[in-house]
Design a protein around this motif. Sequence first.
Motif, PDB file in Angstrom:
ATOM      1  N   ASN A 208       0.834  -1.211   0.000  1.00 23.90           N
ATOM      2  CA  ASN A 208       0.000   0.000   0.000  1.00 23.90           C
ATOM      3  C   ASN A 208       0.866   1.257   0.000  1.00 23.90           C
ATOM      4  O   ASN A 208       0.657   2.183  -0.781  1.00 23.90           O
ATOM      5  N   GLY A 209       1.854   1.260   0.890  1.00 23.62           N
ATOM      6  CA  GLY A 209       2.716   2.421   1.051  1.00 23.62           C
ATOM      7  C   GLY A 209       3.480   2.753  -0.219  1.00 23.62           C
ATOM      8  O   GLY A 209       3.512   3.901  -0.677  1.00 23.62           O
ATOM      9  N   ILE A 210       4.088   1.714  -0.808  1.00 26.77           N
ATOM     10  CA  ILE A 210       4.855   1.907  -2.045  1.00 26.77           C
ATOM     11  C   ILE A 210       3.958   2.461  -3.147  1.00 26.77           C
ATOM     12  O   ILE A 210       4.318   3.407  -3.857  1.00 26.77           O
ATOM     13  N   LEU A 211       2.776   1.867  -3.282  1.00 24.26           N
ATOM     14  CA  LEU A 211       1.860   2.312  -4.350  1.00 24.26           C
ATOM     15  C   LEU A 211       1.429   3.765  -4.141  1.00 24.26           C
ATOM     16  O   LEU A 211       1.391   4.554  -5.084  1.00 24.26           O
ATOM     17  N   VAL A 212       1.142   4.113  -2.890  1.00 21.97           N
ATOM     18  CA  VAL A 212       0.701   5.488  -2.605  1.00 21.97           C
ATOM     19  C   VAL A 212       1.824   6.478  -2.900  1.00 21.97           C
ATOM     20  O   VAL A 212       1.618   7.510  -3.547  1.00 21.97           O
ATOM     21  N   VAL A 213       3.030   6.122  -2.453  1.00 19.53           N
ATOM     22  CA  VAL A 213       4.157   7.053  -2.598  1.00 19.53           C
ATOM     23  C   VAL A 213       4.619   7.154  -4.051  1.00 19.53           C
ATOM     24  O   VAL A 213       4.841   8.245  -4.571  1.00 19.53           O
ATOM     25  N   LYS A 214       4.753   5.993  -4.705  1.00 22.26           N
ATOM     26  CA  LYS A 214       5.314   6.002  -6.059  1.00 22.26           C
ATOM     27  C   LYS A 214       4.327   6.541  -7.099  1.00 22.26           C
ATOM     28  O   LYS A 214       4.724   7.219  -8.038  1.00 22.26           O
ATOM     29  N   THR A 215       3.048   6.207  -6.951  1.00 23.01           N
ATOM     30  CA  THR A 215       2.086   6.662  -7.964  1.00 23.01           C
ATOM     31  C   THR A 215       1.584   8.077  -7.681  1.00 23.01           C
ATOM     32  O   THR A 215       0.990   8.698  -8.562  1.00 23.01           O
ATOM     33  N   LYS A 216       1.781   8.522  -6.436  1.00 23.14           N
ATOM     34  CA  LYS A 216       1.289   9.830  -6.013  1.00 23.14           C
ATOM     35  C   LYS A 216      -0.239   9.939  -6.134  1.00 23.14           C
ATOM     36  O   LYS A 216      -0.803  11.029  -6.250  1.00 23.14           O
ATOM     37  N   ILE A 217      -0.879   8.777  -6.135  1.00 19.23           N
ATOM     38  CA  ILE A 217      -2.353   8.765  -6.157  1.00 19.23           C
ATOM     39  C   ILE A 217      -2.831   8.756  -4.700  1.00 19.23           C
ATOM     40  O   ILE A 217      -2.192   8.168  -3.829  1.00 19.23           O
ATOM     41  N   ASN A 218      -3.958   9.378  -4.483  1.00 19.23           N
ATOM     42  CA  ASN A 218      -4.519   9.468  -3.130  1.00 19.23           C
ATOM     43  C   ASN A 218      -4.660   8.079  -2.495  1.00 19.23           C
ATOM     44  O   ASN A 218      -5.076   7.124  -3.152  1.00 19.23           O
ATOM     45  N   SER A 219      -4.316   8.018  -1.202  1.00 22.48           N
ATOM     46  CA  SER A 219      -4.370   6.717  -0.519  1.00 22.48           C
ATOM     47  C   SER A 219      -5.777   6.151  -0.490  1.00 22.48           C
ATOM     48  O   SER A 219      -5.977   4.930  -0.409  1.00 22.48           O
ATOM     49  N   PHE A 220      -6.790   7.013  -0.548  1.00 22.34           N
ATOM     50  CA  PHE A 220      -8.182   6.538  -0.584  1.00 22.34           C
ATOM     51  C   PHE A 220      -8.388   5.614  -1.795  1.00 22.34           C
ATOM     52  O   PHE A 220      -8.918   4.512  -1.669  1.00 22.34           O
ATOM     53  N   VAL A 221      -7.914   6.071  -2.958  1.00 29.61           N
ATOM     54  CA  VAL A 221      -8.113   5.307  -4.197  1.00 29.61           C
ATOM     55  C   VAL A 221      -7.252   4.049  -4.191  1.00 29.61           C
ATOM     56  O   VAL A 221      -7.726   2.947  -4.507  1.00 29.61           O
TER      57      VAL A 221
ATOM     58  N   SER B 194       8.213  10.427   2.077  1.00 30.04           N
ATOM     59  CA  SER B 194       7.869   9.172   1.399  1.00 30.04           C
ATOM     60  C   SER B 194       8.141   7.982   2.304  1.00 30.04           C
ATOM     61  O   SER B 194       7.307   7.091   2.482  1.00 30.04           O
ATOM     62  N   LYS B 195       9.321   8.003   2.868  1.00 34.66           N
ATOM     63  CA  LYS B 195       9.732   6.885   3.708  1.00 34.66           C
ATOM     64  C   LYS B 195       8.842   6.779   4.952  1.00 34.66           C
ATOM     65  O   LYS B 195       8.462   5.684   5.377  1.00 34.66           O
ATOM     66  N   ILE B 196       8.524   7.943   5.505  1.00 34.51           N
ATOM     67  CA  ILE B 196       7.681   7.956   6.702  1.00 34.51           C
ATOM     68  C   ILE B 196       6.278   7.438   6.376  1.00 34.51           C
ATOM     69  O   ILE B 196       5.699   6.657   7.137  1.00 34.51           O
ATOM     70  N   ARG B 197       5.772   7.820   5.221  1.00 39.11           N
ATOM     71  CA  ARG B 197       4.429   7.372   4.837  1.00 39.11           C
ATOM     72  C   ARG B 197       4.412   5.862   4.581  1.00 39.11           C
ATOM     73  O   ARG B 197       3.447   5.171   4.928  1.00 39.11           O
ATOM     74  N   ILE B 198       5.482   5.350   3.988  1.00 35.28           N
ATOM     75  CA  ILE B 198       5.551   3.890   3.782  1.00 35.28           C
ATOM     76  C   ILE B 198       5.561   3.189   5.143  1.00 35.28           C
ATOM     77  O   ILE B 198       4.857   2.206   5.371  1.00 35.28           O
ATOM     78  N   THR B 199       6.357   3.752   6.060  1.00 36.36           N
ATOM     79  CA  THR B 199       6.419   3.181   7.410  1.00 36.36           C
ATOM     80  C   THR B 199       5.025   3.175   8.047  1.00 36.36           C
ATOM     81  O   THR B 199       4.639   2.204   8.719  1.00 36.36           O
ATOM     82  N   VAL B 200       4.291   4.259   7.843  1.00 37.88           N
ATOM     83  CA  VAL B 200       2.939   4.355   8.406  1.00 37.88           C
ATOM     84  C   VAL B 200       2.069   3.212   7.882  1.00 37.88           C
ATOM     85  O   VAL B 200       1.388   2.527   8.649  1.00 37.88           O
TER      86      VAL B 200
END
Lengths: 366, 327
Positions: free
Chosen positions: B114-127, B214-220
Amino acid sequence: MKSGKSTFILLTLITVMAVLLSACGGAATQPAPTATSAPTTQLKPTATAQTGKPNFSKIRVAIVPGGPHPYFLPMKPGLADAVKDFGLGESVFKSPAEWKLDAQNQLIHSLMAQGYNAFGIFPGDANASNAIVNEMVGQGIPVVALGGCLNQPTKTSFCLATDVAQSAYLGTKALIKALGGKGKIVHFTGFLVDPNTQKRINAVKKAVAETNGAVQLVETIADVDSQEAADQKINAYLAAHGKETDGIITTAYVPSTVAATALRNLGDKRIKMVGIDDDPIVLNAIRDGYLVGTMVQNPYGQAYVGAQVLAYLKTGCQPKADAPHYIDSGTLLVTKDNVSTYKEEVKTLTKRISKTFVDKYLSCSK
Amino acid sequence: MGIISRAFKNIGKNWYRFGLFFVTTAFWLFFAWRATGFLNSFNIFTLLRFASVQVMVGFAQMIALSAAEMDLSVGAIGAGVAMFVGALMQLLGVPYPLAILLGMLLGATAGFVNGILVVKTKINSFVITLATSSMFSGIMFITTKAKAFTVLPQGFVDLSRVWTFGLPISPLVWIMLVVAIVLYFVYSATSLGRKILAVGANRRAAEMSGLRSSKIRITVFVLVGIVAGMAGIMDAARMESAGPIIGTEWLLTSFAVPAIGGTSISGGNVVVFGTVLGGILTGTITNGVLLMNVSNFFVNFFLGLILLLAVGFDRLQKAYRERTSVK
């Protein structure tokens, strides 16, 4: 360096949490509590002075279906009549607000906490409901399955339910008779994932096979026990093949009402149909000549006999060693002739099962 | 005397922080008075056991919210991990401690995806998490054919069944409380916690001050996966069945519990023990309404109402604080 620190914290967290979960598994210090002080103790049967019948006034039966469905509604009067006839204590029929196992489990827990000490349940999940059954039985609360069985191994003492295959077989035989022993029929039924659906399909095929080709089963359409699917598939089928179809057999609640409505809308009394259950739409269609009949199940009797059996189990009776776990609660063909009186026939059928149940299937110490 | 009066003075100053505690206590008193069997030890046991899973589900979303993200796949991760652990124990005979550890690693992996996809695609985590939720569920259904695992080891089942320390408290409750303490520690005393909150409060500002968001969000998301996985395992222990029904109803709970507890939906702030109270409050209302023999069709209505009241109360608190800080 900082990233290493974060990774270290993460790994530490995972390890701490895993150790915690695992360690707690062995931290048992005491078995689970009982719902009330009463259920763990077996209630001794005492005979009332006047009648000599066992005194069941301390037995509080709760009947909990898996969720809201019109099928279960007759269970309420069934339980009420059992309370009156057998002198049970305050009892309740209560349905979870939704078809969710957790909602049913929470409802059961709340009823246990209120002191209900014998339960009849329609399993919310044929496998997973065994957990709450184990919990109840572990506390001395007898449980019977009503309307549908749990998968084995189960600690429910009995399962009182319809013999779905027999019901489908008799319904198809009635349809074949109405067709004069020949013609083309279609079968609308429930979800294929439901093991009962396969039994129904086989039973219909068996009845058709007995005609030696005089009756042809043109198609079996499954997965139509929801309003939307039934509306689409049944209406589409009748639009495309209605003229070549002589008869319809339905073995699930929703397709029964949908097909009955479709025939009424088409104004077609040529196609003969036998449905299932006693939804007012189906009964009115029988009265008005759109349906030959319907196979009525016996939820009334499941609740009535279930409550009776629970009372005996709670006062120390046990299922006999040779008693079957599954007991057929009976089924009845309702036609124009008995559409106004069938409820009395269901009660008579129920009384017949009730009268012999204890002697046939229970062993009670005198 | 001085200490007591100071304590009361502090409570008076920070009355809004104790609001949820008072509301929960009021519900307990009300149900104790009106609902037959509410204080029955069995009822307390089942109520707290249910609430502990609710709280864990709330924790999972709370972590995502703290970084101004959301994770709609908590239910799918919970179910997937629970079924994975069930399969390990039932089919392969893996000892339950090891199965639990592997399950949590699976949860962490799902969170990482989830984290990688959110960070790398820059698409909203909701989607992203809406999509991965379906994917995780699909994988679980394909591999298990949606069949529940019900033959679970005694030690695992005991996690939900037994009393602890002679009290009507399931081990699941202690697990939840320890996780609460760990999370409180992470958010209040570690740089990781502070970084998460900084990113949640204002990601751009956090990046400009040198944080690698980015790294922090992946950790989250990894943390969310671990806690959601734990919630799934705990729910499997509670129901003594690791089946696909786990997690199907978590979405509303996951947002409602931290929101009731005071965690900001827009990120940058968490109230760990508020989330604990939020879970206990929702569990209490569900339980109490059922006990009062009010038609249980009202349970959903009451839960929705209390969520609205909590959000309204939160708004009032903020208005009050703004007013008092202006003075």
